[in-house]
Design an enzyme around this catalytic site. Sequence first.
Site, mmCIF file in Angstrom:
data_model
loop_
_atom_site.group_PDB
_atom_site.id
_atom_site.type_symbol
_atom_site.label_atom_id
_atom_site.label_comp_id
_atom_site.label_asym_id
_atom_site.label_seq_id
_atom_site.Cartn_x
_atom_site.Cartn_y
_atom_site.Cartn_z
ATOM 1 N N ARG A 189 8.489 4.490 -16.512
ATOM 2 C CA ARG A 189 7.826 3.193 -16.505
ATOM 3 C C ARG A 189 6.944 2.976 -17.727
ATOM 4 O O ARG A 189 6.482 1.858 -17.971
ATOM 5 C CB ARG A 189 7.009 3.038 -15.223
ATOM 6 C CG ARG A 189 7.864 2.729 -14.003
ATOM 7 C CD ARG A 189 7.130 2.918 -12.703
ATOM 8 N NE ARG A 189 6.959 4.321 -12.385
ATOM 9 C CZ ARG A 189 6.658 4.773 -11.164
ATOM 10 N NH1 ARG A 189 6.481 3.934 -10.170
ATOM 11 N NH2 ARG A 189 6.529 6.073 -10.948
ATOM 12 N N ARG A 204 12.948 11.862 -2.594
ATOM 13 C CA ARG A 204 11.730 11.813 -1.782
ATOM 14 C C ARG A 204 11.811 10.818 -0.628
ATOM 15 O O ARG A 204 11.258 11.062 0.451
ATOM 16 C CB ARG A 204 10.545 11.475 -2.692
ATOM 17 C CG ARG A 204 9.192 11.460 -2.041
ATOM 18 C CD ARG A 204 8.099 11.387 -3.097
ATOM 19 N NE ARG A 204 8.386 10.381 -4.105
ATOM 20 C CZ ARG A 204 8.027 9.101 -3.996
ATOM 21 N NH1 ARG A 204 7.402 8.686 -2.916
ATOM 22 N NH2 ARG A 204 8.302 8.243 -4.959
ATOM 23 N N LYS A 243 15.469 -1.168 -7.800
ATOM 24 C CA LYS A 243 14.955 -2.383 -8.404
ATOM 25 C C LYS A 243 14.297 -2.057 -9.737
ATOM 26 O O LYS A 243 13.721 -0.964 -9.862
ATOM 27 C CB LYS A 243 13.932 -3.028 -7.471
ATOM 28 C CG LYS A 243 12.779 -2.083 -7.154
ATOM 29 C CD LYS A 243 12.137 -2.331 -5.838
ATOM 30 C CE LYS A 243 11.148 -1.245 -5.511
ATOM 31 N NZ LYS A 243 11.739 0.060 -5.366
#
Length: 320
Positions: A164, A17, A96
């Site tokens: 997540r 994306r 990250k």
Amino acid sequence: MPSVGLGLLGCADIAIRKVLPALTPDSGLRLVAVASRAPEKAKEVAVRFGTRAVTGYAELLTDPEVDAVYIPLPPALRGRWVRAALDAGKHVFAEKPLTTNARETAALAARAASSGLALMENYMFVHHAQHAYVRTLLSDGAIGELRTFQAAFTIPPRPAGDHRLDAALGGGALLDGAGYPIRAAQYFLGDDLTVLGASLHRGAPQAVDTAGAALLRTPTGVTAHLTFGMEHFYVSRYQLLGTTGQITVDHAFTTPADHRPLIRVDHHDHQERRTLPPDNQCANTLAHFASAVRTGTPTDIATSVAQSGIVEAIRDTAGS
């Protein structure tokens, strides 16, 4: 100079994306191969971006056309493949956080340095021109002496299945969204930050942390108040409070390339609103990595190592 042959190791959403569309000729990088553990996924992405597919990450690391790899795998998987790429003599650009613990991050940074390889963690926002502009305002005394830095990055709840939300994959707000306000504090205050207090919230005993806050301080006493979370209204902002004024920056971290940043400077008796030209932080970041590979320009990996220590200190402080 010749462009850097880049291999994609893992077809994550952020790669498809945001990052791959920014691989223009001006970036100094060219996509030469896409690897996935799922052959059909690799072929789909390769066709979309006009390159070739390989099956499996190990095969990508033996590809002679690949000078560097981009690794957007979930956090818990990154460390293993960053090391494998460095051991294969490849430069590394990774999402990250680079790893899920400070010791591994420091070891990978040392491994890259000893091998003469570029290792860079993908914090795009620090390469946006608006933040350099704010630094100039500070150094010019626009708000007097800096007393306090405040930053928040919060996002709405994640969909089911998002990595997540999975502790085994390195999920949680501290390892994800907290990186933005922490890195912003380092950008303006330096890497020598002590954690004075911290709090993490979990919805259930075995769940990942979904919200948190931390209070940091520099050796000279400037404080940083940081807020992060992933079950919130979207906020992407920082403020610098000085003795004679305050600077506020909204849309600070995930800034679209067509966004015209508005820097607000508040004084005791008036307010200034300064609109800056758009800037493409993703393209800037890729160009910086390409320069690091081609000319040896330093990356900010030392700041990444320091940040990993701050993250662990926040976790430990919140746990105690």
